[in-house]
Design an enzyme around this catalytic site. Structure first.
Site, PDB file in Angstrom:
ATOM      1  N   ASP A 100       0.726  -1.323   0.099  1.00 16.77           N
ATOM      2  CA  ASP A 100       0.095  -0.136  -0.060  1.00 16.77           C
ATOM      3  C   ASP A 100       0.907   1.087  -0.076  1.00 16.77           C
ATOM      4  O   ASP A 100       0.617   2.386   0.657  1.00 16.77           O
ATOM      5  CB  ASP A 100      -0.995   0.114   1.150  1.00 16.77           C
ATOM      6  CG  ASP A 100      -1.722  -1.200   1.427  1.00 16.77           C
ATOM      7  OD1 ASP A 100      -2.070  -1.900   0.438  1.00 16.77           O
ATOM      8  OD2 ASP A 100      -1.855  -1.591   2.529  1.00 16.77           O
TER       9      ASP A 100
ATOM     10  N   GLU B 219     -11.470   0.963  -3.960  1.00 20.08           N
ATOM     11  CA  GLU B 219     -10.466   1.346  -2.879  1.00 20.08           C
ATOM     12  C   GLU B 219      -9.249   2.124  -3.211  1.00 20.08           C
ATOM     13  O   GLU B 219      -9.058   2.493  -4.333  1.00 20.08           O
ATOM     14  CB  GLU B 219     -10.123   0.078  -1.995  1.00 20.08           C
ATOM     15  CG  GLU B 219      -9.416  -0.911  -2.563  1.00 20.08           C
ATOM     16  CD  GLU B 219      -9.164  -2.272  -1.929  1.00 20.08           C
ATOM     17  OE1 GLU B 219      -9.695  -2.479  -1.018  1.00 20.08           O
ATOM     18  OE2 GLU B 219      -8.468  -3.257  -2.394  1.00 20.08           O
TER      19      GLU B 219
END
Length: 519
Positions: free
Chosen positions: A16, A184
């Site tokens: 991430d 997302e």
């Protein structure tokens, strides 16, 4: 578009990614989940060589992960800079903290305690400012609580007061992507007359992808790009899979770059990723107002990376690469009489909060070793994915002049043990991992090989266990993290010294166990 960057850019458990460029210097942060210190910060001036300069969450009060289970905790940060201040916004899942914004004048720290933004009902928050200086939080509306936990409602946004954390309006829906599951990881960018909304979708496994939309206002409406998804490895033979969760930053040569997560699966067909989700980079070109992204190429560093810690001074434990599970490194380990001392509570790595400190395994070919003096305790070297998937190599005194080494390979509902007795009251334990040299069914196709060895005072290298690494991989453990390896104490007080790690992912990698130069 050929990439000139090493890939992986940030190897090992570094998912991430988010990156910002300030005065020609790059700062990159990644997720840390249940581990502390949390939110590693990496620095580079050339986008090739990176230094781990610190961690944002260095106090338990910042992270709130003391009670979070594995896989929860610190998820998907975004780092930004404005008016001399660095901001990192993140959701701390299954924690009272929720969505938090941390600030610092120096990304090496110290960072603030963090301002909660309780109105964020979702994950993966982004922070952006419009031309008037209004701050906006944009996030994935994945509902983790309420009447329908687990429901996805696309991407939402609201204006926020960053001083108080108060929402200044009700959330508005922005975009739900192209129809793939789990929209997302939103990030907003202003370029020319348009605002661009970059998202991930398809889930963080093999279907992971990156898509984009644009609109005239930061508040939307947004229309999807003509060539979505921009980045996706599913269905290809690329050695880097699960590519997604991207952030956009200007590279050193003035062209844009995606930083994105991906995995390096071993094998063909059903394949397994020992190191979990890592950070990669790939160049971006703009054509007719839309980004065109090159597929991520695998380009690991040649040569061998090596690091050593004598474990004789407290300063060595201050290195930012050490991790503990849901607690601080200093709460688990201390230097006493020139050795690392750890006290075991009578549990192994099955415990949610074990007496364990470790470092990210960053290479597919790796050796991690440590010298252990068990005294009246039991302890050694552990490899952890989580409390259900782990390997331990422990030493205990069997007689005044011999040490019993036990390896336990742990999977849910399964334990397999291996034993060897070696001379001396101190033993060197080593965990070696190696890529298979050919992908054949009798050679552990699709995974690496894990070899645990012990060396007593006679200097003889004894193989205690050899394991199939497919069982300690991202796909099997279904973990968001990666392998973390280091010393732990099961019971009593155990002393350690001479921790060493070496790894190599180049064409030849490391020599096979038994052929190497001793650490």
């Amino acid at each position: 578009m050929a990439s000139s960057y090493p890939n992986p850019l940030m190897p090992g458990f570094n998912p991430d990614p988010s990156c910002v460029r300030v005065d020609g210097v790059y700062y990159l942060v990644t997720s840390s989940f249940e581990y502390m210190p949390g939110l590693p910060v990496y620095r580079s001036t050339d986008f090739v060589s990176w230094e781990h300069i610190g961690n944002i969450a260095e106090r338990m009060s910042q992270s709130g992960v003391a009670e979070t289970p594995s896989g929860m905790g610190i998820w998907a940060p975004t780092i930004r800079h404005r008016d001399g201040v660095f901001y990192v916004i993140v959701v701390i899942a299954a924690s009272p903290r929720g969505c938090v914004v941390f600030t610092a004048s120096d990304p090496a720290g110290p960072w603030s305690e963090g301002t909660p933004i309780p109105s964020v009902d979702g994950i993966d928050p982004d922070l952006a400012w419009d031309d008037a200086g209004n701050a906006y939080v944009t996030y994935s509306a994945y509902r983790m609580a309420g009447e329908e936990p687990g429901r996805h409602d696309g991407i939402e946004q609201f204006r926020v007061d960053l001083t108080t954390g108060e929402a200044l309006e009700s959330p508005r829906p922005l975009w739900s992507g192209t129809g793939l599951q789990f929209p997302e990881a939103p990030h907003l960018y202003r370029r020319g007359a348009f605002w661009y909304l970059l998202i991930a979708e398809g889930g963080t496994e093999r279907g992971h992808a990156v898509s984009i939309a644009r609109g005239a206002s930061i508040e939307g409406p947004f229309s999807g790009g003509p060539a979505n998804p921009l980045l996706r490895a599913a269905g290809t033979s690329s050695p880097v899979q699960n590519t997604g969760h991207a952030d956009l930053v200007e590279g050193p040569d003035g062209t844009d770059v995606f930083v994105a997560l991906g995995v390096r699966p071993l094998g063909t067909g059903l394949s397994f990723s020992p190191l979990g989700r890592e950070t990669f980079a790939t160049p971006v070109e703009w054509v007719d107002g839309w980004p065109v992204v090159a597929p991520i190429e695998l380009a690991p560093h040649d040569g061998v990376c090596a690091e050593r810690f004598g474990l004789s001074s407290a300063a060595e434990l201050a290195d930012p690469g050490w991790l503990a599970v849901g607690q601080l490194v200093g709460d688990v380990a201390a230097v006493i009489d020139g050795c690392l001392a750890m006290s075991g509570p009578g549990v192994s790595l099955d415990a949610r909060r074990p007496a364990f400190i470790g470092r990210r395994q960053r290479h597919l070919d790796s050796d991690t070793s440590i010298r252990v003096r068990p005294r009246d305790g039991i302890g050694g070297l552990g490899l952890r994915y989580n409390e259900r998937f782990h390997i331990t190599a422990t030493a205990r005194s069997s007689t005044a002049e011999r040490t019993l080494v036990t390896v336990v390979a742990a999977l849910p509902g399964i334990r397999q043990s291996f034993h060897e007795d070696v001379p001396g009251d101190e033993v060197m334990l080593r965990i070696s991992t190696r890529r298979p040299r050919r992908f054949m069914p009798n050679d552990g196709a699709g995974g690496d090989r894990i070899v645990i060895t012990a060396v007593g005072t006679d200097g003889r290298d004894v193989v205690v266990a050899e394991l199939d690494g497919r069982f300690w991989s991202a796909e099997t453990a279904a973990s968001f993290t990666g392998r973390v390896i280091g010393p732990f104490a099961e019971s009593g007080e155990v002393r350690f010294r001479d921790f060493a790690y070496q790894g190599g992912d180049g064409r030849n990698g490391l020599a096979q166990p038994g052929e190497r130069v001793e650490l």
